[in-house]
Scaffold this active site. Structure first.
Site: not given
Ligand code: ZN
Ligand code: ZN
Length: 387
Positions: A81, A138
């Site tokens: 991401d 994440e």
């Molecule tokens: Zn980051």
């Molecule tokens: Zn990262």
């Protein structure tokens, strides 16, 4: 043993994948294009299994070694991401989407793990099974947790997991790691102070929430300086302060403050939550108002396991000649959830003298690709040596 020659050959191709992903960043769980691209490449490499939709948009792939008498299964994880940042690099492959940017190098992580997958599918020079994990979200969304919650570890019988992050300010392709607590637990708080609003010229008729909240902001700093044992690490940052009235002559009835807490130990995390609630209730009571505290626990402390960390450092030394001790990082890392479920290790690979991650001028350094890919491949080949 330096970087693998095959990755020097593949570097241009892996760089192309990386730049394609960079140009098309996707945020949190919306990694639809990236996940499709990853799944298509993995299928093309001849992986034994490619499954999409794990943890919403996560992708899992399996590569079996030439032999599988060891029964060992190792998970390798990359994140896919991007961030809601408007890119300012001016690169010819800069983000085509406004306010979305690969400013943490997850484009590089995904491309490097794809490169390793291509090599491992070609060579299969190991005795066991590799599970490739490509996670969404994440950056605060807990995509890694959702993949674990989907039963990924048990479904593929993963026994150990490894992760990698690029690190600006360290020589390109160099490695650093540390055992034990490594990245911080990342919590959020959201506090509303309620009083009685009124005319700014008649403060005696109000219960002034601005004064109340301002006192609380200062008092919250005493958690780190007066409550936590100084040998522990803790950050308490108030990052937002909003009054319910924007007028210069009105005392607001409510003030909302927000912020984050970063800790490296469970007892300090518990202490911070308890003290934030006590301090805000106490300060509010002092001024005749009330405090409503919401404390949200985010990522846990990311803890590297001793044995796997030693092994990961040895592999890093084999690839690049050395592996330094990494400093503690007060940022968070979603890989923490995977390391709670299985033993493993997380390593940093140098990104050179670039802007910091999460900066609009940051860019992943493609010259780190051979080292990063070689580390992945060596983890597999050394941990599960061919029979
Ligand atoms: Zn980051
Ligand atoms: Zn990262």
């Amino acid at each position: 043993m330096p970087v693998k020659n095959r990755f020097a050959e593949l570097q241009a191709e892996i760089t192309e994948w990386r730049r394609d992903i960079h140009e098309n960043p996707e945020i949190l769980f919306d990694t639809h294009r990236t996940s499709a691209l990853v799944a298509e490449k993995l299928t093309g490499f001849g992986c034994d299994e490619v499954v999409t939709g794990i943890g919403r948009t996560g992708v899992v792939a399996v590569i079996k070694g030439k032999s599988d008498t060891s029964g060992k299964v190792i998970g390798l994880r990359a994140d896919m991401d991007a961030l809601p940042i408007h890119e300012e690099t001016g690169l010819d492959y800069a983000s085509k989407t406004a306010n979305a940017m690969h400013a943490c190098g997850h484009d590089g992580h995904t491309a490097m793990l794809l490169g390793a997958a291509k090599y491992l599918s070609e060579t299969r020079n190991f005795n066991g099974t590799v599970v490739l994990i490509f996670q969404p979200a994440e950056e605060g969304g807990g995509g890694g947790k959702e993949m674990c919650d989907d039963g990924m570890m048990d479904r593929w019988n993963i026994q150990e997991v490894y992760g990698m992050h690029n690190w600006p300010g360290r020589p390109v392709g160099s490695f650093s790691i540390r055992p034990g607590a490594f990245f911080a637990a990342t919590d959020q708080f959201d506090i509303t102070f309620a009083g009685r609003g009124g005319h700014a010229a008649k403060p005696h008729e109000t219960i002034d929430t601005t004064v109340m909240a301002a006192q609380a902001v200062m008092a919250l700093q005493s958690i780190a300086s007066r409550n936590a044992d100084p040998v522990h690490q803790i950050v308490v940052s108030v990052t937002s302060f909003e009054t319910s009235s924007k007028a210069f002559n009105v005392i607001p009835a409510r003030v909302q403050i927000k912020g984050t807490v970063r800790t490296m130990a469970a007892e300090i995390r518990d202490l911070a939550e308890k003290r934030i609630k006590e301090i805000c209730a106490g300060v509010a009571a002092t001024f005749g108002g009330e405090a409503d505290v919401t404390y949200h626990r985010g990522y846990p402390v990311m803890v590297n396991h001793e044995e796997q960390t030693d092994f990961a450092a040895k592999v890093a030394r084999d690839v690049s000649g050395s592996c330094d001790e990494a400093p503690l990082v007060m940022g968070g890392e979603d890989f923490a959830f995977m390391l709670e479920e299985r033993p493993g290790a997380y390593i940093l690979v140098g990104n050179g003298d670039t802007a910091a991650v999460h900066h609009p001028k940051y860019n992943f350094t493609d010259e780190a690709i051979p080292a990063g890919c070689s580390w992945w491949a060596e983890i597999v080949e050394q941990r599960m040596p061919a029979a």
